[in-house]
Design an enzyme around this catalytic site. Structure first.
Site, mmCIF file in Angstrom:
data_model
loop_
_atom_site.group_PDB
_atom_site.id
_atom_site.type_symbol
_atom_site.label_atom_id
_atom_site.label_comp_id
_atom_site.label_asym_id
_atom_site.label_seq_id
_atom_site.Cartn_x
_atom_site.Cartn_y
_atom_site.Cartn_z
ATOM 1 N N TYR A 193 8.517 7.503 10.652
ATOM 2 C CA TYR A 193 7.766 7.156 9.433
ATOM 3 C C TYR A 193 7.476 8.427 8.632
ATOM 4 C CZ TYR A 193 3.963 5.300 6.511
ATOM 5 O OH TYR A 193 3.161 4.941 5.445
ATOM 6 N N VAL A 230 -5.649 2.616 4.720
ATOM 7 C CA VAL A 230 -6.030 1.350 4.087
ATOM 8 C C VAL A 230 -5.885 0.171 5.054
ATOM 9 C CG1 VAL A 230 -5.614 -0.142 2.104
ATOM 10 C CG2 VAL A 230 -5.173 2.312 1.903
ATOM 11 N N THR A 232 -4.644 -2.814 6.059
ATOM 12 C CA THR A 232 -3.564 -3.760 5.767
ATOM 13 C C THR A 232 -2.897 -4.105 7.090
ATOM 14 O OG1 THR A 232 -1.946 -1.978 5.563
ATOM 15 C CG2 THR A 232 -3.098 -2.622 3.542
#
Ligand code: NAP
Length: 276
Positions: A193, A230, A232
């Protein structure tokens, strides 16, 4: 052909992308396209925002699929004669506990986060109208992953002369190195990532430079950003920001006024330019 300004947000059926669409519906003076790969999930997201009294439009877009990207390009060209705001938000991340072999994680992650985002840029940047705004959602993880690279790689990724072709070669090499299990020996950090987001940040720096060189008088501003940590599906419930808070910096960059000539070619978080 419509003269209405138009904004497109990739991967916006949920998470930060959905919050960006919500904010743009309230603040952008034109049509806002919620796009996602699955029309069913797109329709559900559209209805959610409609229930809030907002009027987003929908177009299918799978950033892994060149045909899908080109269909959106043709639609925008025909209906609007271009594009005013592009937010490249779509992205994926394997969970930490995922046992998929690292080489597979590297290939799959780079495919969407770097190569998919690059394909969207290749097809849609030529459509950007004067005073257009492009926001590539990267991550702070790109900075930490950069620091985990060998000195040689860091120098390449920080270079003001690196070309898009050289960046593509490096991203391809990372995937190949993971398959041979030599990526760490070759100076890469152990995060697929992170490397994919190095790619997004460096790509943004290159594209901003190309805009300066080739389309100087058009006042297009292009930046990479981090939304923060965040809550999510990607980051989980313990993250510190709500999706609306995560949308703030991408929306700020998407709505930079026509009088602004900066930031451009920067990596931005919390509306602040960060050193790369
Ligand atoms: P999320 O809730 O998992 O949402 C990701 C979105 O991207 C979904 O709409 C997903 O669609 C879409 N997507 C994935 N692959 C796609 C493809 N091939 N084509 C089109 N859409 C695709 O994640 P998020 O947290 O909102 O992340 C949004 C962006 O912020 C990502 O680029 C992420 O890397 C970045 N980011 C997030 C955080 C964080 O803390 N959350 C921090 C730094 C950066 P489906 O529903 O179809 O899967």
């Amino acid at each position: 052909m419509s003269n209405v300004p138009v904004a497109v947000v990739t991967g916006s059926n949920k998470g930060i992308g959905l919050a960006i669409v919500r904010a743009l519906c309230k603040q952008f003076p034109g049509d806002v396209y919620l796009t996602c790969r699955d029309p069913g999930r797109g329709q559900a997201a559209l209805e959610l925002l409609q229930q809030e009294g907002l009027r987003p439009l929908f177009h299918q877009l799978d950033i892994d699929d060149l045909q899908s990207i080109r269909a959106l390009r043709e639609f925008l060209k025909e209906k609007y004669g271009g594009l005013n705001v592009l937010v490249n938000n779509a992205g994926i991340a394997f969970k930490v506990q995922d046992t998929t072999p690292f080489a597979v994680q590297a290939e799959v992650t780079l495919k969407t986060n770097f190569f998919g985002t690059r394909n969207v840029c290749t097809e849609l940047l030529p459509l950007m109208k004067p005073y257009g705004r492009v926001v590539n959602v990267s991550s702070m993880v790109s900075s930490s992953a950069l620091r985990g690279c060998s000195q040689e790689l860091q120098q390449k990724f920080r270079s003001d002369a690196i070309t898009e072709e050289e960046l593509v070669q490096l991203m391809t090499k990372f995937v190949e190195d993971t398959k041979k299990n030599i990526h760490e020996k070759e100076g890469w950090p152990n995060t697929a990532y992170g490397v994919s987001k190095i790619g997004v940040t460096v790509l943004s720096r290159i594209q901003a430079r190309l805009l300066d060189e080739q389309r100087k008088g058009e006042h297009i501003l292009l930046n990479a950003c981090c939304p923060g940590w965040v809550r999510t599906d990607m980051a989980g419930p313990k993250a510190t920001k709500s999706p609306e808070e995560g949308a703030e910096t991408p929306v700020y960059l998407a709505l930079l006024p026509s009088s602004a000539d900066a930031p451009h070619g920067q990596f931005v978080s919390d509306k602040t330019v960060r050193a790369w």
